[in-house]
Design an enzyme around this catalytic site. Structure first.
Site, PDB file in Angstrom:
ATOM      1  N   GLY A  21      45.190  53.386  47.324  1.00  0.00           N
ATOM      2  CA  GLY A  21      45.379  52.169  46.542  1.00  0.00           C
ATOM      3  C   GLY A  21      45.098  52.390  45.070  1.00  0.00           C
ATOM      4  CE1 TYR A 164      37.941  41.934  51.439  1.00  0.00           C
ATOM      5  CE2 TYR A 164      36.003  40.528  51.261  1.00  0.00           C
ATOM      6  CZ  TYR A 164      36.750  41.596  50.809  1.00  0.00           C
ATOM      7  OH  TYR A 164      36.307  42.339  49.740  1.00  0.00           O
TER       8      TYR A 164
END
Length: 286
Positions: A21, A164
């Protein structure tokens, strides 16, 4: 006391670092700073063209390769093409509080991006790693609750923020069990955790929480948020250390060795999460 900054990075000439990422946000800042310090930075990204444009003109050596940690085929292809030593792996890619969605493998997108994909990538690359694995995590792991019978949100009603928090707790427990296994094998490789605090990046773009906009005085700018990852990747810290901001609640400030939440220090749960994740990574698409 003098605060640690990117100017304190050691000379990293001759060292190879993989950052997932790395095309934007904290990952891009981390890539830029490590390259400036002399590291050969391999950027694992979904959009190679965008990443190339992001580092055009930036001093340093970059190798941009396709990698989508939410796609286990992509993860296996990236790892399978690796040869030679890898000094540092930084599992940076992540998403936060996104709507329910399944990957090409039939897995929960958020859980896979934040935990399952990095778990598979780390294990596949481990034989090449000579120094450490850095797991980007979040203070919200402290609120996470893991359901081992439904790690991938197949039977429960999906909740983006709960997913999350759980994925980040799973990552913290992954670091704990990874370090146990490394130590038991006599390996000198370290597993280290890094929390940026609450950094003002695009990570929370889909989140229903308005915390960042309402309480900017409690948050880190992206440059400072990346310092925890840079510190965890380069400083002499013990295995399974948790590096995070030194300010109030670990939300902002400069990097320091802190302590993960109690739930992230449970060795029994860590071993069970490891086994559950290994099973999940082999689950057929549906």
């Amino acid at each position: 006391m003098t605060k640690w900054t990117a100017n304190d990075l050691p000379d990293l000439t001759g060292r190879t670092v993989v950052i997932t990422g790395a095309g934007r946000g904290l990952g891009l800042i981390t890539a830029r700073e490590l390259a400036r310090a002399g590291a050969h930075v391999v950027m694992g990204v979904r959009d190679t063209g965008k990443a190339q444009r992001a580092v055009t003109g930036v001093p340093g050596t970059f190798d941009i390769r396709p990698l989508d940690v939410a796609d286990l085929t992509s993860v296996r292809a990236f790892a399978g093409s690796w040869s030679g030593d890898l000094h540092i792996l930084i599992n940076n890619a992540g998403v936060m509080d996104i709507p329910a969605e399944r990957t090409a493998d039939g897995l929960d997108l958020q859980t896979t991006t934040n935990h399952t994909g990095p778990f598979v990538l780390t294990n596949l690359l481990l034989e090449h790693i000579t120094d450490r694995v850095v797991h980007a995590t979040s203070q919200l792991h402290r609120q996470g609750k893991i359901d081992l019978s439904d790690l991938d949100w197949r039977t429960r009603k999906y909740d983006g923020m709960r997913a999350y928090e759980a994925s980040k707790l799973a990552g913290v427990l992954f670091s704990l069990e990874l370090q146990r296994r490394l130590s038991a094998s006599g390996s000198r490789v370290r597993s280290v955790l890094a929390s940026p605090g609450i950094a003002r990046t695009a990570l929370a773009a889909h989140s229903r929480s308005n915390f960042i906009n309402r309480f900017t005085f409690l948050t880190n700018d992206p440059e400072r948020g990346a310092l925890s990852v840079l510190y965890a990747a380069t400083q002499d810290v013990p295995g399974n250390s948790y590096v995070g901001p030194d300010g109030f609640g670990g939300l902002r400030g400069y990097p320091a060795v802190r302590r993960q939440g109690k739930a992230g220090l449970d060795p029994v749960m860590a071993a069970r999460v490891w086994e559950a994740t290994a099973d999940l990574a082999g689950a057929p698409a549906r």
